[in-house]
Design a protein around this motif. Sequence first.
Motif, PDB file in Angstrom:
ATOM      1  N   UNK A  77      33.533  -9.205  -4.147  1.00 50.71           N
ATOM      2  CA  UNK A  77      32.740  -9.013  -2.931  1.00 50.71           C
ATOM      3  C   UNK A  77      33.204  -7.779  -2.156  1.00 50.71           C
ATOM      4  N   UNK A  80      32.012  -4.770  -3.929  1.00 54.41           N
ATOM      5  CA  UNK A  80      30.572  -4.645  -3.676  1.00 54.41           C
ATOM      6  C   UNK A  80      30.338  -3.994  -2.314  1.00 54.41           C
ATOM      7  N   UNK A  81      31.104  -4.453  -1.318  1.00 54.10           N
ATOM      8  CA  UNK A  81      30.949  -3.890   0.025  1.00 54.10           C
ATOM      9  C   UNK A  81      31.338  -2.411   0.036  1.00 54.10           C
ATOM     10  N   UNK A  84      28.696  -0.408  -1.285  1.00 57.42           N
ATOM     11  CA  UNK A  84      27.480  -0.405  -0.481  1.00 57.42           C
ATOM     12  C   UNK A  84      27.590   0.509   0.741  1.00 57.42           C
ATOM     13  N   UNK A  88      24.583   2.799   2.111  1.00 55.01           N
ATOM     14  CA  UNK A  88      23.882   2.528   3.368  1.00 55.01           C
ATOM     15  C   UNK A  88      23.937   3.735   4.296  1.00 55.01           C
TER      16      UNK A  88
ATOM     17  N   UNK B  50      26.402 -10.282  -4.692  1.00 61.92           N
ATOM     18  CA  UNK B  50      27.379 -10.302  -3.614  1.00 61.92           C
ATOM     19  C   UNK B  50      26.697  -9.897  -2.322  1.00 61.92           C
ATOM     20  N   UNK B  51      27.189 -10.356  -1.192  1.00 62.32           N
ATOM     21  CA  UNK B  51      26.427 -10.241   0.066  1.00 62.32           C
ATOM     22  C   UNK B  51      25.931  -8.836   0.388  1.00 62.32           C
ATOM     23  N   UNK B  52      26.762  -7.811   0.234  1.00 62.41           N
ATOM     24  CA  UNK B  52      26.338  -6.481   0.667  1.00 62.41           C
ATOM     25  C   UNK B  52      25.142  -6.004  -0.156  1.00 62.41           C
ATOM     26  N   UNK B  53      25.200  -6.230  -1.468  1.00 62.08           N
ATOM     27  CA  UNK B  53      24.089  -5.851  -2.331  1.00 62.08           C
ATOM     28  C   UNK B  53      22.845  -6.680  -2.002  1.00 62.08           C
ATOM     29  N   UNK B  59      17.018  -5.880   2.856  1.00 59.68           N
ATOM     30  CA  UNK B  59      16.593  -4.929   3.883  1.00 59.68           C
ATOM     31  C   UNK B  59      15.564  -3.952   3.321  1.00 59.68           C
TER      32      UNK B  59
END
Lengths: 922, 118
Positions: A77, A80-81, A84, A88, B50-53, B59
């Motif tokens: 996780x 993944x963040x 991201x 973003x 996973x949460x961010x993806x 979004x």
Amino acid sequence: MSHASRGPEGPPRRGAGDGLPASVGWVVAAYAALGRFLPGDFRSRFLDDAVRDLRDTLRAGHARRGWPGVVTAGTAALADMMRRIPVEWWKALRGTGENRGRSGHPGTGEWMMTLWNDLRIAARALARRPAYAMAALVTLALGIGATVAIFTVVNDVVIRSLPYPDADRVVVIEHHAPGLSLPNLENSAGTLNLYWKRADFLQSLAAYDQQQRNLLGGPHPDRVEVVAVTPQLFQVLGAHPSVGRAFTADDAAQGAAPVGILTHAAWVTRFGADPGVVGRTVQVDDATTEIVGVMPEGFAFPDPDAALLTPLYVDPNGTFGTFGTAAVARLAPGVTLEQAQARIQQLQSGISEMFPDITPDFLKQAGWGATVERLQDKVVGAKIASALWIVLATVGFVLLIACANVANLFLVRAESRQKELALRAAMGAGRGHIASGFLGEALLLGGVGGALGLLLAWGGIHLLVSNGPAALPRLHEISVDGTSLLFAGLVSLVSSLALGAIPLVRYSGVRLASILRDGGRASTDGRERHRTRSVLVTAQLALALVLLVGSGLMLRSFDRLRSVDPGFDPHDVLTVGMSLGDGVENTEAAAFYQRVADEVAALPGVQKVGLSSAIPVGGGNHNGGSFYIDDKPRDESQLPPVAMYKAVGADYLAALRLPLLEGRDLTRTDWNGGEPVALVNKAFEDQFLDGKAVGRGVRWDTAGAFARVVGVVGNVREQGLQEDVRPWAYLPMVEAGWAYPHLSRMYLFIRSDPGTAPPVTAIRDIVGRLNASVPLTTVRTMDQVMARSMAETSFTMVLLAIATGVALFLGAVGLFGVISYVVSQRTREIGVRAALGARREDIRRMVFRESAGVAVAGVALGLVAAYGLTRLMGAVLFDVSATDPVSFVAAPVLLVAVTVTATWLPARRASRVDPMEALRAE
Amino acid sequence: MTSRTPAPASFIPLKPARFHILLALADGARHGFSIREVVEARTEGAVKLWPATLYGAVRDMSDEGLVEALEGEEDPDDDQRRRYYRLTSLGREVLRAEADRLQSLVDAARGSAALGRT
């Protein structure tokens, strides 16, 4: 045994909020912190949901696979963040389409992009020099990791409030009577009633009493900690049951039906967190007790071992005399601790009004007084708090040393780039531009080093908590949390800025022309920079010396403590506690315990088995009080003599090898209808019986027969190795019925042939066969008991020693780096010298002279600093002066030895320089 | 009526993560965690969002009008106030179009001699 449950797999500890396992709490906190780097719009729309989802995912992972599940999922996780965040930002900056104006803040964005670029460039530069990058990262990680770990401990143990609302208004009330040699008294029914009636400076006041009780109903009978509390406790602490109800005044009335409130841990382990537990009953000793409530998770009063709360009855007409009940109170609004202290002292005159037989004169002679202390200070203790601050200061030093090391590396690198930089400056690159290059590198090192350090800290804290050092209070509250994260971030940032600033300062007055002219060869500038590095190394060595002296002092304290004679032989003795509970009459109880002892003595390898009501050196509460001597009438104008006593069985002296100095040992015939007898220690004889104890009579109860002293034994440090020897008496357990109306608990002391302690199962079998409802309590070797008594000192010593080891290592690496660099810079000069006929020894000596200068300056500076700083350690030292000459001599010797070692390799290399090679290289 | 809505075909082919999210929402509104669980269960753990993806994709798709958040509607049993998402009619059409595309691929594969299934 009880510590096993504190491992990573144990019951949930404080996490990020609602009772998460610590590993989950930590990952979630890291994830949330990382999420702060998302663009504002995305962050405000989704971050909360993302964090919540992760928490649920990890919790499920923890339930399935324990902490490895958390680590796997958490890593994925977090990765993944991290992937991201740039995506973003890219989207936010360029806009995802013409009709979507919601994205980001361009100002922040541009700044982020510049920073991002700097970092990318820095990363590439570092990747080209992996050895340098690794050295810098490892050094920073060690420094930051140690600092963060110890900060976390200090923050969670010393700084952070106890988990009650307005916890710093919760106080403990105690009394002291130095004139009676009773430094610490708790409360009696008398003082409690006095305060309940008159102490208007307290909002509420509660009394409590911690007891060990047998809890029946499970597969084994269990000895658990039961806390009897008056109903006010819930207001005082501001904590209320999460299930069911609190105690009412009726519950605490005399003769009320027994009720109890479970702690969260007991509710989960014994009742499987059954929400319908209210109304069920448990058997506490002989009383069938109805459960009326459950305390919320995190409630750990007075400590995390508590299993059950029961109501405490305080006699409204109780006497002044029996002090054994603890009191906590909440200060009334607006009242400060100092005011409360002053007011309670005034209130003491009320004692003589309420209890006319306690005259003001008596109180005055006894030095009677009351103290109000914050509950937190009481829980943590001044000694462990100062030990922790010392350790934190120590690792702060280590961090400084680490930063100095990296700064040195930085300087070396900056130097190797000076031509490039001068060229860039000449071509018009602003100082800001060059600065941001350095800063990018420093930030990257600081950031990655900080992250690695955080991992180290996390591992270290886990190790610490799972080892459960006995010295550390609030252990269950320690975890790497948001505050640690913030602190780590701050430390990394400050270190980075400091690192980045050093080359800037160095280059503020760069004489470009001279650098370009002489190609960066040995020049005035070079020598100046060399001086900067030498100053840094000198500072490192000085800091390392301070730490060396500090750990030397701790080591000496520990050594002194270890050589304290406890008064008996603790080796090859196992002690096992067993508890009959309160229901059994004294003679019967004594017979039971003695029978167990006799059967255990018949086990193979067992030499002697003794019995006693308290473990020597074990600390804790002991019984004692004023006593009478038959041929020495009390002078009522004087304070009565006070001594401690404990109940013992047959063979107590033999089992512990406690020396008999005069008279004889107790024999079994002593308690078969003869005259009551007693043993006293040497301190007792000297202090009260004028050096002639045998034959005298002593008694503690006001009526009853005098016990004849039949023997004098050696002094034992009953209350702990660091405590003074006090007068003690040893009474046969059968006779001590007035003092121990119920021998609710006794300890076996089993001396066996070396290396052949009997298995605990064999002892459990014997006890179980004689009485199946008797649980074994403490099982420890006496060596362990001794170690526990030294735990605070050894804990501080070990932490200091680790920190010092790291400091010394980093200092040596720093010195090695600088000397090596000097040698490499002077290769040409050395070559010339060699060509002119200098011998290898001459060259070697020249290099050593270089390091000797630095070492001598470091030692001198360090000794002065150590002399000033170690006196702050007074509180944690034992029997060693803060200016102990041994430590102050040994530490510099060791430091010099290390510097010689660190210089050896570069010196050897210098002496092997081939003059032809060196000159040709130019 | 459909003149301002982009054609479903313009979204095809869908990225796998988007397809799985749309599919998870096909039988009703869900919150993020529930989407993740459904996808993980359906793919037997092969696809983990996973949460961010997950929220990044949600979004994007909500910006494109494929899904929408249910503002103010909460599961009364869920005290955590999670936000729920559901398919828009465009999202449903896109899902159907993607499913058709995948179907035709599967058909083609099944029909191919190379797989020996003639």
